[in-house]
Write a protein that holds these residues in place. Structure first.
Motif, PDB file in Angstrom:
ATOM      1  N   ILE A 218      34.986  20.852  22.935  1.00  0.00           N
ATOM      2  CA  ILE A 218      34.199  21.956  23.518  1.00  0.00           C
ATOM      3  C   ILE A 218      32.898  21.402  24.101  1.00  0.00           C
ATOM      4  O   ILE A 218      32.148  20.724  23.397  1.00  0.00           O
ATOM      5  N   THR A 219      32.681  21.664  25.383  1.00  0.00           N
ATOM      6  CA  THR A 219      31.412  21.262  25.993  1.00  0.00           C
ATOM      7  C   THR A 219      30.732  22.489  26.588  1.00  0.00           C
ATOM      8  O   THR A 219      31.389  23.429  27.035  1.00  0.00           O
ATOM      9  N   ALA A 220      29.408  22.458  26.582  1.00  0.00           N
ATOM     10  CA  ALA A 220      28.640  23.595  27.111  1.00  0.00           C
ATOM     11  C   ALA A 220      28.466  23.456  28.621  1.00  0.00           C
ATOM     12  O   ALA A 220      28.402  22.349  29.148  1.00  0.00           O
ATOM     13  N   VAL A 221      28.406  24.586  29.307  1.00  0.00           N
ATOM     14  CA  VAL A 221      28.178  24.622  30.756  1.00  0.00           C
ATOM     15  C   VAL A 221      26.985  25.551  30.998  1.00  0.00           C
ATOM     16  O   VAL A 221      27.062  26.737  30.681  1.00  0.00           O
ATOM     17  N   PRO A 222      25.876  25.023  31.525  1.00  0.00           N
ATOM     18  CA  PRO A 222      24.725  25.904  31.758  1.00  0.00           C
ATOM     19  C   PRO A 222      25.049  26.970  32.809  1.00  0.00           C
ATOM     20  O   PRO A 222      25.572  26.646  33.885  1.00  0.00           O
ATOM     21  N   LEU A 223      24.795  28.216  32.471  1.00  0.00           N
ATOM     22  CA  LEU A 223      24.974  29.340  33.420  1.00  0.00           C
ATOM     23  C   LEU A 223      23.715  30.208  33.331  1.00  0.00           C
ATOM     24  O   LEU A 223      23.770  31.402  33.043  1.00  0.00           O
ATOM     25  N   PHE A 224      22.574  29.559  33.540  1.00  0.00           N
ATOM     26  CA  PHE A 224      21.291  30.211  33.296  1.00  0.00           C
ATOM     27  C   PHE A 224      21.045  31.369  34.257  1.00  0.00           C
ATOM     28  O   PHE A 224      21.505  31.358  35.399  1.00  0.00           O
ATOM     29  N   GLY A 225      20.266  32.331  33.801  1.00  0.00           N
ATOM     30  CA  GLY A 225      19.873  33.461  34.630  1.00  0.00           C
ATOM     31  C   GLY A 225      20.014  34.768  33.865  1.00  0.00           C
ATOM     32  O   GLY A 225      19.036  35.477  33.674  1.00  0.00           O
ATOM     33  N   HIS A 226      21.237  35.051  33.418  1.00  0.00           N
ATOM     34  CA  HIS A 226      21.417  36.258  32.597  1.00  0.00           C
ATOM     35  C   HIS A 226      20.424  36.206  31.436  1.00  0.00           C
ATOM     36  O   HIS A 226      19.755  37.201  31.132  1.00  0.00           O
ATOM     37  N   THR A 227      20.353  35.061  30.783  1.00  0.00           N
ATOM     38  CA  THR A 227      19.251  34.736  29.868  1.00  0.00           C
ATOM     39  C   THR A 227      18.876  33.284  30.129  1.00  0.00           C
ATOM     40  O   THR A 227      19.652  32.550  30.755  1.00  0.00           O
ATOM     41  N   PRO A 228      17.696  32.843  29.644  1.00  0.00           N
ATOM     42  CA  PRO A 228      17.226  31.496  30.013  1.00  0.00           C
ATOM     43  C   PRO A 228      18.118  30.356  29.514  1.00  0.00           C
ATOM     44  O   PRO A 228      18.175  29.309  30.137  1.00  0.00           O
ATOM     45  N   GLY A 229      18.816  30.564  28.410  1.00  0.00           N
ATOM     46  CA  GLY A 229      19.679  29.501  27.902  1.00  0.00           C
ATOM     47  C   GLY A 229      21.127  29.943  27.811  1.00  0.00           C
ATOM     48  O   GLY A 229      21.874  29.492  26.940  1.00  0.00           O
ATOM     49  N   HIS A 230      21.520  30.846  28.705  1.00  0.00           N
ATOM     50  CA  HIS A 230      22.896  31.376  28.718  1.00  0.00           C
ATOM     51  C   HIS A 230      23.860  30.263  29.134  1.00  0.00           C
ATOM     52  O   HIS A 230      23.688  29.648  30.179  1.00  0.00           O
ATOM     53  N   VAL A 231      24.849  30.008  28.294  1.00  0.00           N
ATOM     54  CA  VAL A 231      25.833  28.969  28.610  1.00  0.00           C
ATOM     55  C   VAL A 231      27.254  29.529  28.548  1.00  0.00           C
ATOM     56  O   VAL A 231      27.543  30.482  27.825  1.00  0.00           O
ATOM     57  N   GLY A 232      28.128  28.902  29.312  1.00  0.00           N
ATOM     58  CA  GLY A 232      29.561  29.053  29.114  1.00  0.00           C
ATOM     59  C   GLY A 232      30.032  27.811  28.392  1.00  0.00           C
ATOM     60  O   GLY A 232      29.226  26.985  27.967  1.00  0.00           O
ATOM     61  N   CYS A 233      31.330  27.661  28.243  1.00  0.00           N
ATOM     62  CA  CYS A 233      31.822  26.400  27.685  1.00  0.00           C
ATOM     63  C   CYS A 233      33.240  26.142  28.163  1.00  0.00           C
ATOM     64  O   CYS A 233      33.951  27.063  28.582  1.00  0.00           O
ATOM     65  N   VAL A 234      33.606  24.874  28.127  1.00  0.00           N
ATOM     66  CA  VAL A 234      34.976  24.482  28.449  1.00  0.00           C
ATOM     67  C   VAL A 234      35.661  24.094  27.150  1.00  0.00           C
ATOM     68  O   VAL A 234      35.130  23.296  26.371  1.00  0.00           O
ATOM     69  N   ILE A 235      36.809  24.703  26.911  1.00  0.00           N
ATOM     70  CA  ILE A 235      37.633  24.339  25.753  1.00  0.00           C
ATOM     71  C   ILE A 235      38.766  23.479  26.296  1.00  0.00           C
ATOM     72  O   ILE A 235      39.491  23.898  27.209  1.00  0.00           O
ATOM     73  N   GLU A 236      38.909  22.285  25.750  1.00  0.00           N
ATOM     74  CA  GLU A 236      39.855  21.318  26.289  1.00  0.00           C
ATOM     75  C   GLU A 236      40.758  20.789  25.195  1.00  0.00           C
ATOM     76  O   GLU A 236      40.282  20.457  24.101  1.00  0.00           O
ATOM     77  N   SER A 237      42.059  20.746  25.464  1.00  0.00           N
ATOM     78  CA  SER A 237      42.990  20.198  24.479  1.00  0.00           C
ATOM     79  C   SER A 237      44.228  19.664  25.181  1.00  0.00           C
ATOM     80  O   SER A 237      44.847  20.385  25.980  1.00  0.00           O
ATOM     81  N   ASP A 238      44.564  18.443  24.914  1.00  0.00           N
ATOM     82  CA  ASP A 238      45.791  17.821  25.449  1.00  0.00           C
ATOM     83  C   ASP A 238      45.962  18.014  26.953  1.00  0.00           C
ATOM     84  O   ASP A 238      47.034  18.403  27.424  1.00  0.00           O
ATOM     85  N   GLY A 239      44.916  17.787  27.703  1.00  0.00           N
ATOM     86  CA  GLY A 239      44.994  17.858  29.158  1.00  0.00           C
ATOM     87  C   GLY A 239      44.951  19.270  29.724  1.00  0.00           C
ATOM     88  O   GLY A 239      45.002  19.469  30.938  1.00  0.00           O
ATOM     89  N   ASP A 240      44.861  20.256  28.852  1.00  0.00           N
ATOM     90  CA  ASP A 240      44.777  21.658  29.274  1.00  0.00           C
ATOM     91  C   ASP A 240      43.335  22.129  29.022  1.00  0.00           C
ATOM     92  O   ASP A 240      42.653  21.595  28.156  1.00  0.00           O
ATOM     93  N   HIS A 241      42.891  23.106  29.785  1.00  0.00           N
ATOM     94  CA  HIS A 241      41.549  23.609  29.503  1.00  0.00           C
ATOM     95  C   HIS A 241      41.392  25.055  29.965  1.00  0.00           C
ATOM     96  O   HIS A 241      42.176  25.564  30.766  1.00  0.00           O
ATOM     97  N   VAL A 242      40.366  25.699  29.428  1.00  0.00           N
ATOM     98  CA  VAL A 242      39.970  27.022  29.909  1.00  0.00           C
ATOM     99  C   VAL A 242      38.441  27.044  29.959  1.00  0.00           C
ATOM    100  O   VAL A 242      37.778  26.433  29.117  1.00  0.00           O
ATOM    101  N   PHE A 243      37.929  27.710  30.986  1.00  0.00           N
ATOM    102  CA  PHE A 243      36.477  27.805  31.163  1.00  0.00           C
ATOM    103  C   PHE A 243      36.020  29.183  30.652  1.00  0.00           C
ATOM    104  O   PHE A 243      36.386  30.210  31.223  1.00  0.00           O
ATOM    105  N   VAL A 244      35.255  29.170  29.589  1.00  0.00           N
ATOM    106  CA  VAL A 244      34.713  30.421  29.039  1.00  0.00           C
ATOM    107  C   VAL A 244      33.438  30.734  29.813  1.00  0.00           C
ATOM    108  O   VAL A 244      32.442  30.020  29.693  1.00  0.00           O
TER     109      VAL A 244
END
Ligand SMILES: [Zn+2]
Length: 320
Positions: A218-244
């Motif tokens: 799991i890695t964090a992705v900065p998506l600032f604006g909605h709040t100052p430290g609002h982040v999404g994240c990428v969940i990655e497993s066995d070459g597959d992933h989803v962007f939260v």
């Protein structure tokens, strides 16, 4: 206890549909709902969508949606083909089971906050997990529908064994500031609940600043604006992933069609709008699979371009 009886019985097969109906009618806090749970697969990881509930205030009439008038809102909802549910905004949290960890992405809302919210832990338990077994909780931002679910009705910690991970800019904004110093007198409750969420987490709170948050897959992705430290994240497993994508969208029917529309509780509406427009453009171009905390439950799918904006393509339920 009733729920446990039901789950035990479910293994024995057919006879169970009747008690299930009885329980659903007898215990629900709001009409017609049962705990919403949906498992999603990401590589060899299981992600379980947990419904915290819904709200129906994301409208221009309630002065929450900004940049669209009531008439255009009503017309967009009516022509969306999505039915009356298009007026309601889901609040979702997610459990990620990966390697030896049980990681929550957001904690939902405290039960006392809004009557139609606060069901994340009930959903988690209904899915067969024990709150004390949660190892980590990634808080995408400290708004109450994402972090106040760390707190029980009596003020104790709902996940006493979990590390609570929050971006340092997010923590600083809410915990080291107040509505007056931040120039947001409208956000009294948000400050109070963010401070309470930090307090109940105590020394289990871990602040991060970059993409690496010290969790496998799991890695964090900065998506600032909605709040100052609002982040999404990428969940990655066995070459597959989803962007939260967390809260880049709050009213999916309106904000996908009109990405310039924002919400009153954006800390910085301009930055939030830029982040939304840029992120939606990229995920539509890449055809990337996403999960959204306010997309229709279970919140997993893709977006495609439609006119000036976008359209939600929910993914099909996979039974496993
Ligand atoms: Zn939210």
């Amino acid at each position: 206890m009733k729920r446990r009886t039901l789950m035990k019985g479910a293994a024995s097969g057919l006879a169970l549909s009747i008690p299930q109906v009885k329980i659903a009618q007898g215990t629900m806090a709001f009409a017609g709902s049962i705990e919403n749970i949906q498992r999603l697969r990401v590589g060899s990881a299981t992600v379980t969508a947990l419904s915290d509930g819904y709200v129906d205030i994301i409208t221009p009439q309630a002065q929450v949606l900004q940049g669209i008038d009531a008439e255009a809102y009503e017309q967009t909802i009516a022509t969306s083909g999505r039915g009356a549910g298009a007026r309601q905004t889901d609040v979702n949290a997610y459990l990620v089971e990966m390697i030896d960890r049980k990681i929550l992405i957001d904690a939902g809302t405290n039960k006392g906050f809004i009557p139609t919210l606060g069901r994340t832990q009930d959903a988690l338990v209904a899915a067969g997990h024990r709150p004390e077994d949660i190892t980590d909780i990634v808080i995408t931002h400290m708004h109450p529908d994402h972090s106040a679910g760390l707190i029980s009705e009596d003020g104790s910690a709902l996940y006493p064994g979990a590390r609570v991970l929050v971006h340092e800019l997010e923590y600083d904004y809410w915990v080291n500031g107040d509505p007056v110093s931040r120039g947001r007198p409208d956000m009294e409750v948000q400050f109070q609940l963010a401070k309470a969420a930090a307090e109940v987490s105590g020394d289990r709170l871990v602040l991060f600043s970059g993409e690496d948050i010290g969790l496998p897959g799991i890695t964090a992705v900065p998506l600032f604006g909605h709040t100052p430290g609002h982040v999404g994240c990428v969940i990655e497993s066995d070459g597959d992933h989803v962007f939260v994508v967390s809260d880049i969208v709050h009213q999916s029917v309106i904000q996908l069609k009109h990405p310039e529309v924002s919400v009153a509780f954006d800390v910085d509406q301009n930055e939030a709008r830029k982040t939304r427009i840029k992120t939606l453009d990229r995920i539509a171009t890449d055809g990337e699979r996403i999960i959204g905390m306010h997309m229709p439950f279970p919140g997993a799918g893709r977006i495609e371009r439609a006119g000036e904006g976008y359209r939600w393509i929910a993914e099909e339920r996979e039974y496993f």
